[in-house]
Scaffold this active site. Structure first.
Site, short mmCIF file in Angstrom:
data_model
loop_
_atom_site.label_atom_id
_atom_site.label_comp_id
_atom_site.label_asym_id
_atom_site.label_seq_id
_atom_site.Cartn_x
_atom_site.Cartn_y
_atom_site.Cartn_z
N GLY A 23 0.85 -1.19 0.00
CA GLY A 23 0.00 0.00 0.00
C GLY A 23 0.88 1.23 0.00
O GLY A 23 2.11 1.14 -0.14
N PHE A 26 1.99 5.29 5.18
CA PHE A 26 1.03 5.48 6.28
C PHE A 26 -0.22 4.60 6.16
O PHE A 26 -1.22 4.84 6.81
CB PHE A 26 0.56 6.95 6.38
CG PHE A 26 1.69 7.94 6.36
CD1 PHE A 26 2.54 8.06 7.44
CD2 PHE A 26 1.90 8.73 5.24
CE1 PHE A 26 3.58 8.97 7.41
CE2 PHE A 26 2.95 9.64 5.20
CZ PHE A 26 3.79 9.76 6.29
N GLU A 96 9.77 -2.99 4.29
CA GLU A 96 10.34 -2.10 3.25
C GLU A 96 10.97 -2.93 2.12
O GLU A 96 12.07 -2.63 1.63
CB GLU A 96 11.37 -1.14 3.86
CG GLU A 96 10.83 -0.26 4.96
CD GLU A 96 9.87 0.83 4.50
OE1 GLU A 96 9.61 0.96 3.28
OE2 GLU A 96 9.34 1.54 5.38
N CYS A 187 -6.64 13.40 -5.72
CA CYS A 187 -5.77 14.41 -5.13
C CYS A 187 -4.31 14.17 -5.51
O CYS A 187 -3.53 15.11 -5.62
CB CYS A 187 -5.94 14.43 -3.61
SG CYS A 187 -7.61 14.95 -3.12
P1 ADP Z 1 3.27 2.11 6.75
O1 ADP Z 1 4.22 1.03 7.18
O2 ADP Z 1 2.27 1.64 5.72
O3 ADP Z 1 3.96 3.38 6.30
P2 ADP Z 1 2.59 2.19 9.56
O4 ADP Z 1 2.09 0.81 9.85
O5 ADP Z 1 3.99 2.51 9.99
O6 ADP Z 1 2.38 2.53 8.02
O7 ADP Z 1 1.68 3.28 10.27
C1 ADP Z 1 0.28 3.30 10.16
C2 ADP Z 1 -0.18 4.44 11.06
O8 ADP Z 1 0.16 5.69 10.48
C3 ADP Z 1 -1.67 4.54 11.27
O9 ADP Z 1 -2.14 3.63 12.24
C4 ADP Z 1 -1.81 5.99 11.75
O10 ADP Z 1 -1.57 6.08 13.14
C5 ADP Z 1 -0.64 6.71 11.08
N1 ADP Z 1 -1.02 7.63 9.99
C6 ADP Z 1 -0.36 8.77 9.69
N2 ADP Z 1 -0.90 9.38 8.61
C7 ADP Z 1 -1.94 8.63 8.20
C8 ADP Z 1 -2.89 8.71 7.11
N3 ADP Z 1 -2.88 9.72 6.25
N4 ADP Z 1 -3.81 7.72 6.98
C9 ADP Z 1 -3.83 6.70 7.87
N5 ADP Z 1 -2.96 6.55 8.90
C10 ADP Z 1 -2.02 7.49 9.07
MG MG Z 2 6.26 0.86 7.11
#
Ligand code: ADP
Ligand code: MG
Length: 195
Positions: A23, A26, A96, A187
Site C-alpha cells: 500500500g 502510512f 520495506e 488528489c
Molecule cells: P506504513 O508502514 O504503511 O507506512 P505504519 O504501519 O507505519 O504505516 O503506520 C500506520 C499508522 O500511520 C496509522 O495507524 C496511523 O496512526 C498513522 N497515519 C499517519 N498518517 C496517516 C494517514 N494519512 N492515513 C492513515 N494513517 C495514518
Molecule cells: Mg512501514
C-alpha cells in the site's frame, strides 16, 4: 481478513508460502506485518524480521510503525543475506521490501519452498504512482496479497498513493510527514499536475 494457516507439522506443510502486504505510505503495512509476526510468536513459531539497511529512519535494527508499535529486526544489505540468516525460522518477515534488489524474489521463493511462511511488507507504488522495485513480481508469486490503505490527507477519501511534496525526481528520497502525504487518486494526480 487474512487468516493464518498451520506452518510445520504435517507432510502437506513441508512447503511454506508467500504473503505480500502493500500500500502507500502510512497505510499500515508495518502495523500489519508486526501484527502477523506477533501472532506467530505467541504460537511459539520461530520468527525473524529483516529490513534493508537503506531504511534507518527510526532505529538501526528495530522495525517501528508510524503509531510507535515496535518489533526487533535485523538490518541487511542484500536480499541473499536473508537466505543465509533465516535457515532456522518458521516465519520470515521482511519490511520495506521495495528497497531490496531483484534477488529478493528468488530469496522469497526459496524460503517458501524450504517450508517457511514469508511475509513481505512494502510500498506498491513509488512517488510517480508506478510499481516500486521488485514488488510487482513478488505480488505475482505470492499466495496472498493484501492491499492496505491510508486516509487521503487532502479530502479524507481512501488513499493509495504516496505524494511527494518536494520536486526531487529521485525514486528513493527517505522521509516522513514532512516530505510525503497519503493521497487518493484524484488528489494525487491533481497534485502531480500542479508540480
Ligand atoms: P506504513 O508502514 O504503511 O507506512 P505504519 O504501519 O507505519 O504505516 O503506520 C500506520 C499508522 O500511520 C496509522 O495507524 C496511523 O496512526 C498513522 N497515519 C499517519 N498518517 C496517516 C494517514 N494519512 N492515513 C492513515 N494513517 C495514518
Ligand atoms: Mg512501514
Amino acid at each position: 481478513m487474512f487468516v493464518e494457516r498451520n506452518i510445520g507439522g504435517s507432510e502437506h506443510h513441508r512447503y511454506g508460502w508467500i504473503e505480500v502486504v502493500c500500500g502507500s505510505m502510512f497505510s499500515g503495512k508495518t502495523e500489519e506485518l508486526i501484527r502477523r509476526m506477533k501472532r506467530a510468536m505467541i504460537a511459539r513459531q520461530k520468527t525473524m524480521i529483516f529490513k534493508p539497511t537503506v531504511d534507518n529512519r527510526y532505529h538501526d535494527s528495530n522495525v517501528v510503525s508510524h503509531n510507535d508499535n515496535i518489533i526487533e529486526s535485523s538490518a541487511v544489505n542484500f536480499a541473499n543475506d536473508i537466505l543465509l540468516r533465516a535457515t532456522d525460522c518458521d516465519v520470515v518477515g521482511i519490511d520495506e521490501v521495495q528497497f531490496f534488489d531483484k534477488e529478493i524474489i528468488e530469496v522469497a521463493i526459496k524460503l517458501a519452498n524450504a517450508g517457511k511462511r514469508v511475509i513481505c511488507a512494502g510500498l506498491d507504488m513509488d512517488f510517480k504512482g508506478r510499481p516500486f522495485g521488485p514488488i510487482s513480481e513478488l505480488m505475482a508469486v505470492a499466495e496472498y496479497v493484501t492491499k492496505v490503505h491510508a486516509v487521503c490527507i487532502s479530502c479524507g477519501d481512501v488513499a493509495s498513493y504516496s505524494f511527494r511534496r518536494t520536486k526531487s525526481n529521485k525514486t528513493v528520497v527517505l522521509g516522513e510527514t514532512d516530505i510525503y502525504e497519503a493521497r487518493c487518486r484524484k488528489c494525487f494526480y491533481e497534485g502531480m499536475a500542479e508540480k
